[in-house]
Design an enzyme around this catalytic site. Structure first.
Site, PDB file in Angstrom:
ATOM      1  N   GLY A 122       0.724   0.262 -17.836  1.00 48.13           N
ATOM      2  CA  GLY A 122       2.081   0.167 -18.364  1.00 48.13           C
ATOM      3  C   GLY A 122       2.464  -1.271 -18.666  1.00 48.13           C
ATOM      4  N   ASP A 319       6.051  -5.534  -3.546  1.00 49.51           N
ATOM      5  CA  ASP A 319       5.269  -6.763  -3.400  1.00 49.51           C
ATOM      6  C   ASP A 319       5.378  -7.704  -4.595  1.00 49.51           C
ATOM      7  OD1 ASP A 319       4.414  -5.760  -0.999  1.00 49.51           O
ATOM      8  OD2 ASP A 319       2.261  -5.811  -1.472  1.00 49.51           O
ATOM      9  N   HIS A 451      12.552   8.300  32.169  1.00 56.89           N
ATOM     10  CA  HIS A 451      11.567   7.696  33.063  1.00 56.89           C
ATOM     11  C   HIS A 451      10.421   8.677  33.291  1.00 56.89           C
ATOM     12  CE1 HIS A 451       9.884   5.380  36.353  1.00 56.89           C
ATOM     13  NE2 HIS A 451       9.824   6.494  37.056  1.00 56.89           N
TER      14      HIS A 451
HETATM   15  P1  FAD Z   1       1.294  -1.495  -4.406  1.00 55.22           P
HETATM   16  O1  FAD Z   1       1.111  -0.608  -3.243  1.00 55.22           O
HETATM   17  O2  FAD Z   1       0.366  -2.640  -4.558  1.00 55.22           O
HETATM   18  O3  FAD Z   1       1.223  -0.548  -5.676  1.00 55.22           O
HETATM   19  C1  FAD Z   1       1.281  -1.029  -6.964  1.00 55.22           C
HETATM   20  C2  FAD Z   1       0.586  -0.042  -7.884  1.00 55.22           C
HETATM   21  O4  FAD Z   1       0.847  -0.406  -9.227  1.00 55.22           O
HETATM   22  C3  FAD Z   1      -0.931  -0.032  -7.753  1.00 55.22           C
HETATM   23  O5  FAD Z   1      -1.378   1.278  -7.539  1.00 55.22           O
HETATM   24  C4  FAD Z   1      -1.435  -0.586  -9.095  1.00 55.22           C
HETATM   25  O6  FAD Z   1      -2.646   0.031  -9.519  1.00 55.22           O
HETATM   26  C5  FAD Z   1      -0.304  -0.204 -10.004  1.00 55.22           C
HETATM   27  N1  FAD Z   1      -0.169  -1.058 -11.189  1.00 55.22           N
HETATM   28  C6  FAD Z   1      -0.062  -2.417 -11.234  1.00 55.22           C
HETATM   29  N2  FAD Z   1       0.124  -2.842 -12.474  1.00 55.22           N
HETATM   30  C7  FAD Z   1       0.151  -1.738 -13.262  1.00 55.22           C
HETATM   31  C8  FAD Z   1       0.343  -1.528 -14.643  1.00 55.22           C
HETATM   32  N3  FAD Z   1       0.577  -2.545 -15.480  1.00 55.22           N
HETATM   33  N4  FAD Z   1       0.289  -0.261 -15.105  1.00 55.22           N
HETATM   34  C9  FAD Z   1       0.074   0.789 -14.266  1.00 55.22           C
HETATM   35  N5  FAD Z   1      -0.092   0.657 -12.943  1.00 55.22           N
HETATM   36  C10 FAD Z   1      -0.038  -0.597 -12.442  1.00 55.22           C
HETATM   37  N6  FAD Z   1       2.218  -2.787   4.761  1.00 55.22           N
HETATM   38  C11 FAD Z   1       2.894  -2.185   5.757  1.00 55.22           C
HETATM   39  O7  FAD Z   1       4.106  -2.038   5.675  1.00 55.22           O
HETATM   40  N7  FAD Z   1       2.242  -1.724   6.873  1.00 55.22           N
HETATM   41  C12 FAD Z   1       0.906  -1.875   7.032  1.00 55.22           C
HETATM   42  O8  FAD Z   1       0.344  -1.452   8.046  1.00 55.22           O
HETATM   43  C13 FAD Z   1       0.175  -2.508   6.005  1.00 55.22           C
HETATM   44  N8  FAD Z   1      -1.160  -2.671   6.111  1.00 55.22           N
HETATM   45  C14 FAD Z   1      -1.850  -3.235   5.084  1.00 55.22           C
HETATM   46  C15 FAD Z   1      -3.223  -3.375   5.215  1.00 55.22           C
HETATM   47  C16 FAD Z   1      -3.972  -3.928   4.199  1.00 55.22           C
HETATM   48  C17 FAD Z   1      -5.459  -4.062   4.349  1.00 55.22           C
HETATM   49  C18 FAD Z   1      -3.311  -4.338   2.989  1.00 55.22           C
HETATM   50  C19 FAD Z   1      -4.097  -4.920   1.860  1.00 55.22           C
HETATM   51  C20 FAD Z   1      -1.944  -4.222   2.860  1.00 55.22           C
HETATM   52  C21 FAD Z   1      -1.201  -3.668   3.911  1.00 55.22           C
HETATM   53  N9  FAD Z   1       0.189  -3.527   3.826  1.00 55.22           N
HETATM   54  C22 FAD Z   1       0.886  -2.949   4.860  1.00 55.22           C
HETATM   55  C23 FAD Z   1       0.957  -3.990   2.651  1.00 55.22           C
HETATM   56  C24 FAD Z   1       1.306  -2.806   1.729  1.00 55.22           C
HETATM   57  O9  FAD Z   1       0.126  -2.185   1.307  1.00 55.22           O
HETATM   58  C25 FAD Z   1       2.106  -3.317   0.549  1.00 55.22           C
HETATM   59  O10 FAD Z   1       3.224  -4.049   1.002  1.00 55.22           O
HETATM   60  C26 FAD Z   1       2.600  -2.148  -0.311  1.00 55.22           C
HETATM   61  O11 FAD Z   1       1.522  -1.388  -0.778  1.00 55.22           O
HETATM   62  C27 FAD Z   1       3.425  -2.666  -1.483  1.00 55.22           C
HETATM   63  O12 FAD Z   1       3.847  -1.605  -2.239  1.00 55.22           O
HETATM   64  P2  FAD Z   1       4.143  -1.731  -3.800  1.00 55.22           P
HETATM   65  O13 FAD Z   1       4.572  -0.361  -4.230  1.00 55.22           O
HETATM   66  O14 FAD Z   1       5.032  -2.866  -4.048  1.00 55.22           O
HETATM   67  O15 FAD Z   1       2.756  -2.107  -4.473  1.00 55.22           O
END
Ligand code: FAD
Ligand code: AMP
Length: 478
Positions: A122, A319, A451
């Site tokens: 996208g 993120d 408890h």
């Molecule tokens: P993301 O989960 O990164 O999702 C973004 C999505 O957008 C992806 O699927 C990507 O493919 C898609 N995308 C990007 N650009 C495009 C585009 N142009 N077109 C179409 N699709 C696109 N957080 C916690 O709260 N608890 C935890 O225990 C935890 N453990 C973690 C462990 C690891 C190893 C890692 C790497 C991260 C962990 N996190 C944890 C962090 C958590 O995964 C992220 O904070 C969270 O996934 C962020 O969500 P998001 O929706 O912003 O992005």
């Protein structure tokens, strides 16, 4: 004619898919665009969290902890098991199955809520148009009343340690080792480095964590960080602080890592090296040059407190924007934006986002640290309750760590709850609920706690704030 939607979401992680569900619940015609394909080559919703983040890492943490218990602790309870073995491919396969079930569940939720899913990349164009480039190369342009950018983050790469996903891996590679590395190096003593380092240490790896900063867990409460460092070191993690990695050389199946610390330049050889030095926002080819959306100086999409970007009707969450890179923060921002699009006045309390490190014991906190409050000049009272004084913790053989409650000395309002110890995440969540309602330490102390529970340690710490603890000696008596 392009298809028209009330809401188009780019990215189906915990930010995007939750936003899409909430928007659809509120009667908005909603579409979501995602490009990620799972191990089976098929579209997988759920983002980093479900596919290669929160969930798979917790699956491995739980498996490896069971192995550790069977190996180390069962005998304390009188249980003999014979020779305990770990079949790594089975452990990793179980993790993959959990991921598949959950990502399939998100697809089912999209269907159940009437959200249209587009597979592809996208890109936001000018005038709230969204271009979808599908896997077969075809392009479709959607028209949107509102757009939510939720493209997430990816691992930071550093020039001295280029990831090949064979010997030098990032967090994704570290979830898929097929055997236990003899010697494992981890660059970065952050959340991800400590969690993944713990997984493989429990299974027998000799783990060295190289951290450039002199301070361990700089964002955590200092007392908690100190205790956590002590506990993790006792578990066998060799944590080197002030150790900056400056180079790596892959030699066959091993890697020689050069780093410098207080003792000068040194080298260590590992069978695998995990690079866990942080994550950065994903914005590649996300915004057309004339989209109007601006970024901040660190490459995050610029948003206000309500996740609105510089273009009216375009929002960004999770993120890819400022703030903690956590799944629950992304999801709550998703809910807030969907509800604001529907005309509600929803706000988010950014001061009460819990943080958790899922080591064993867990390290978790919500609210402010003692050092940050002191730096702000706030007068505080602190109550601490060690798990060593908890009958339930003793019964479970989980006596390491403590609960710390920090309250304003003038108003008694709880300003922070910090825990290193068993079920720290769950205990901190209780603190977060109480804090959301503006609790005082006295309020918490007046509540009846069952408890024997680990939660009683939260009760004791709240009582200790004002010198009223029953089962630990009070620092100050009243
Ligand atoms: P993301 O989960 O990164 O999702 C973004 C999505 O957008 C992806 O699927 C990507 O493919 C898609 N995308 C990007 N650009 C495009 C585009 N142009 N077109 C179409 N699709 C696109 N957080 C916690 O709260 N608890 C935890 O225990 C935890 N453990 C973690 C462990 C690891 C190893 C890692 C790497 C991260 C962990 N996190 C944890 C962090 C958590 O995964 C992220 O904070 C969270 O996934 C962020 O969500 P998001 O929706 O912003 O992005
Ligand atoms: P986090 O962002 O919480 O995942 O933590 C990443 C950690 O990696 C931070 O504490 C950084 O200080 C650390 N780090 C970054 N670059 C290096 C490096 N070259 N050598 C050692 N540690 C590093």
């Amino acid at each position: 004619m392009s298809q028209k939607f009330d809401v188009v979401v780019i990215g189906a992680g915990p930010g995007g898919y939750v936003a899409a569900i909430r928007a659809a619940q509120l009667g908005k015609k909603t579409a979501i665009i995602e490009k990620y394909t799972g191990k089976d080559g098929k579209l997988a919703l759920g983002g980093t969290c479900l596919n290669v983040g929160c969930i798979p890492s917790k699956a491995l943490l739980d498996s490896s902890y069971k192995f550790h218990e069977a190996h180390e602790s069962f005998k304390l309870h009188g249980i003999s098991t014979g020779d305990v073995k770990m079949d790594v491919p089975t452990m990793v396969g179980r993790k993959d199955q959990i991921v598949k079930n959950l990502t399939g569940g998100v697809s089912a939720l999209m269907k159940a809520n009437g959200v249209t899913v587009f597979e592809g990349h996208g890109k936001l164009l000018a005038g709230k148009q969204v271009e979808v480039t599908k896997t077969d190369g075809s392009v479709e342009v959607l028209a949107a009343e509102n757009v939510i950018l939720a493209s997430g983050s990816k691992p930071v790469e550093i020039p001295p340690a280029p990831v090949d996903q064979k010997v030098i891996v990032d967090s994704t590679g570290a979830l898929d080792f097929q055997n236990v590395p003899g010697k494992l190096g981890v660059i970065g003593a952050g959340v991800i480095g400590l969690e993944l380092g713990s997984v493989w240490a429990r299974l027998g790896s000799q783990v060295t964590v190289l951290e450039a900063m002199d301070k361990f867990l700089a964002a955590a409460d200092e007392q908690i960080a100190k205790e956590a460092q002590k506990i993790l070191t006792k578990q066998g993690l060799d944590i080197r602080l002030g150790a900056r990695v400056t180079g790596t050389e892959v030699k066959g199946e091993q890697v020689v890592v050069t780093f410098s610390d207080a003792n000068g330049e040194q080298q260590l050889t590992f069978d695998k090296l995990i690079v866990a030095v942080g994550r950065r926002p994903v914005t590649t080819n996300l915004l057309a040059a004339d989209s109007g959306v601006t970024m901040d100086e660190r490459g995050f999409i610029f948003v206000d407190d309500f996740c609105a970007t510089s273009v009216p009707g375009v929002y960004a969450i999770g993120d890819v924007v400022r703030g903690a890179m956590l799944a629950h923060k992304a999801s709550e921002e998703g809910v807030m934006v969907a509800e604001r699009i529907a005309g509600h006045k929803t706000q988010m309390n950014y001061d009460l986002i819990p943080g958790v490190i899922y080591t064993h014991p867990e390290i978790a906190w919500v609210g402010k640290t003692e050092q940050s409050l002191k730096a702000e000049g706030v007068e505080i009272n602190v109550g601490v309750a060690p798990f060593a004084a908890s009958g339930r913790a003793m019964a479970a053989n989980e006596t390491a760590g403590f609960v710390k409650v920090i309250a304003d000395a003038k108003t008694d309002r709880v300003l922070g709850v910090h825990v290193v110890g068993p079920s720290a995440a769950e205990l901190v969540q209780q603190g977060a609920i109480a804090m959301e309602f503006g609790t005082s330490a006295e309020d918490l102390g007046m509540m009846v706690f069952a408890h024997p529970t680990l939660s009683e340690s939260l009760h004791e710490a709240a009582l200790a704030v004002n010198g009223h603890a029953i089962h630990v000696a009070n620092r100050k008596k009243r």
